[in-house]
Design a protein around this motif. Structure first.
Motif, short mmCIF file in Angstrom:
data_model
loop_
_atom_site.label_atom_id
_atom_site.label_comp_id
_atom_site.label_asym_id
_atom_site.label_seq_id
_atom_site.Cartn_x
_atom_site.Cartn_y
_atom_site.Cartn_z
N ASP A 36 -19.69 17.09 -5.93
CA ASP A 36 -18.43 17.17 -6.69
C ASP A 36 -18.07 15.83 -7.31
OD1 ASP A 36 -17.33 15.78 -4.56
OD2 ASP A 36 -16.38 17.55 -3.68
N TYR A 37 -17.25 15.93 -8.36
CA TYR A 37 -16.87 14.77 -9.16
C TYR A 37 -15.38 14.86 -9.47
CZ TYR A 37 -21.85 15.18 -10.34
OH TYR A 37 -23.22 15.31 -10.29
N ILE A 38 -14.67 13.74 -9.30
CA ILE A 38 -13.31 13.66 -9.83
C ILE A 38 -13.43 13.46 -11.34
CG2 ILE A 38 -11.22 12.25 -9.97
CD1 ILE A 38 -11.60 11.44 -7.08
N ASP A 39 -12.72 14.25 -12.11
CA ASP A 39 -12.76 14.01 -13.56
C ASP A 39 -11.57 13.12 -13.94
OD1 ASP A 39 -12.74 14.03 -16.35
OD2 ASP A 39 -14.00 15.81 -16.34
N ALA A 40 -11.84 11.84 -14.10
CA ALA A 40 -10.77 10.86 -14.36
C ALA A 40 -10.36 10.79 -15.82
CB ALA A 40 -11.18 9.48 -13.86
N VAL A 41 -10.91 11.68 -16.65
CA VAL A 41 -10.40 11.80 -18.03
C VAL A 41 -9.91 13.21 -18.31
CG1 VAL A 41 -11.17 10.05 -19.69
CG2 VAL A 41 -12.84 11.52 -18.62
N SER A 42 -9.65 13.96 -17.23
CA SER A 42 -9.16 15.34 -17.40
C SER A 42 -10.05 16.12 -18.37
CB SER A 42 -7.72 15.34 -17.90
OG SER A 42 -6.88 14.60 -17.06
#
Ligand code: PLP
Length: 440
Positions: A36-42
């Protein structure tokens, strides 16, 4: 590979498969291997509520079961769409009075340009058809919207109507100011440039100007003080309409409902999409000021109809999702929520402020960027982005600028995690660069 991927090298894509995303979990997306990945640019600056928000799923499902489609042509409309229009007009900056729905941001920009021309024609100014846009602005992938976009790769070989567009400079003081030029002088120069561009073309041929209040895909460029006032003065002098492209900035991203409010922009037309439905349903809108609406309505009345519209414009499922988004935004006390979480982001960004490898840190609300120094090589931000992806966070690099615009539903711990990965990724790439230099 049977898919053509936007903004990707197709030949490279044949050997380098895409990252296949199969699931969403709050602010994270999950790839086919379960990482999983946090999407820090939405995602594409468009998913403020993350990737599986239960209230949005419920709203869509309820509407699907009640009325899964109807149009707004010829005197009919889904009830929910009309309600959304009313609600948006209350939230939009003055002097907006009406909205016209579409399905994508590019389409909203195409429509806004058509409306500029319709308006000018209705006043007997049939030559006033050209539109001014800025280097580095992004306005979409249609014919006119791509031509208005100030990025060469959106024009090359596509045959887009560049002859309809006049281009002026972007308000990027850090990079574009002349040696010794103050911010005030820089702003004045951009005002003069716009004035001269319109004069050279002939004011009777220029109908509109389009700009994002804060440039997004061009690198999160915050205009210097007084910039929009200067631009608006020139536009009104030459009787040129202003289209505010709020497709990224709309719906709270900068800590106010619409970024026009930040800069005293009084738009004649305003485009919105993305966060309107939190990207859960493809939907956009163009907002019209009373001045533009009145002319358009009178002209259309003379023709007997307003000859414009798209099948899925004002889709009831999109409208229901947008209504639910507005409820959620209000429940989370937007825009205060973004102002506060943005200030918390500011603490993370401060870690980069004095690094020798950083040229500038920028932020307004939850829209921010770190611009790296050119001397590190043109691919420095790309390498940081790749390193961060390995560590489970998506950023977006635009040349040597790294954009950070996380979802509104982030917690402070999520923000900490994002900046922790960014810091480690920058350190790792710096160390690798130094090793490389030592070997060379
Ligand atoms: N305008 C702006 C400011 C954008 O950022 C975008 C997309 O990123 C567009 C227009 C085009 O929107 P879409 O991709 O939905 O067509």
């Amino acid at each position: 590979m049977s898919q053509v991927f936007p903004f990707t090298d197709p030949v490279a894509a044949e050997t380098l498969p895409p990252l296949r995303i199969v699931g969403g979990n709050g602010i994270k997306v999950i790839d086919v291997r379960g990482k999983d990945y946090i999407d820090a640019v939405s995602a594409l600056w468009c998913s403020p509520l993350g990737f599986n928000h239960p209230r949005l799923a419920d709203a869509a499902q309820r509407q699907m079961q009640t009325l899964n489609y109807y149009h707004s042509f010829m005197g009919r409309t889904p009830n929910v769409t009309e309600k959304l229009a009313r609600r948006l007009v209350q939230k939009l900056p003055s002097p907006i009075s009406h909205v016209l729905f579409g399905t994508s941001g590019s389409e909203a920009v195409e429509t806004a340009v058509k409306l500029v021309r319709y308006y000018q024609n209705s006043r007997g100014k049939s030559e006033k058809m050209r539109i001014v846009s800025r280097e580095g602005g992004y306005h979409g992938s249609g014919q006119m919207s791509a031509a208005l976009t100030g990025m060469g790769y959106c024009h090359d070989a596509f045959g887009v109507p560049l002859h309809d567009v006049l281009r002026v400079g972007r308000p990027h003081y850090l990079c574009d100011a002349q040696p010794g030029e103050t911010e005030v002088a820089f702003v004045k120069r951009l005002g003069r440039e716009l004035d001269e561009t319109i004069r050279d073309a002939g004011p009777e041929t220029v109908g509109g100007f389009i700009g994002e209040p804060i440039m997004g895909s061009g690198g999160v460029i915050l205009p210097p003080n007084g910039y929009w006032e200067e631009i608006q003065n020139v536009l009104s002098k030459h009787d040129v309409l202003l289209i505010a492209d709020e497709i990224i900035t709309g719906f709270g991203r900068t800590g106010v409902w619409f970024a026009c409010e930040l800069f005293g922009i009084q738009p004649d037309l305003l485009t919105m999409a993305k966060q309107m439905t939190a990207a859960v349903f493809p939907m956009s809108a163009v907002a019209l000021s009373e001045k533009v609406y009145a002319k358009v309505a009178t002209q259309a009345h003379q023709f007997g109809t307003f000859g414009h519209g798209v099948t899925y414009g004002g889709h009831p499922v999109g409208a229901a999702v947008a209504m639910e988004c507005l409820d959620i935004y209000e429940d989370m006390c937007l825009p205060n929520h973004v102002t506060n979480l943005g200030a918390y982001m500011g603490k993370g960004l401060a870690l980069f402020d004095n690094m020798p490898c950083v040229a500038q840190v920028r932020r307004e609300g939850m829209l921010s960027a770190v611009e790296f120094a050119d001397c590190l090589g043109s691919d420095f931000a790309t390498r940081v982005t790749e390193e961060a992806r390995e560590r489970g966070v998506f950023f977006r690099n635009i040349g040597n600028i790294l954009a950070i615009a996380p979802p509104y539903i982030c917690t402070q711990e999520d923000i900490d995690a994002i900046f922790d990965v960014l810091l480690k990724s920058v350190d790792a790439v710096l160390a690798e660069t130094e090793r490389h230099h030592e070997l060379a």
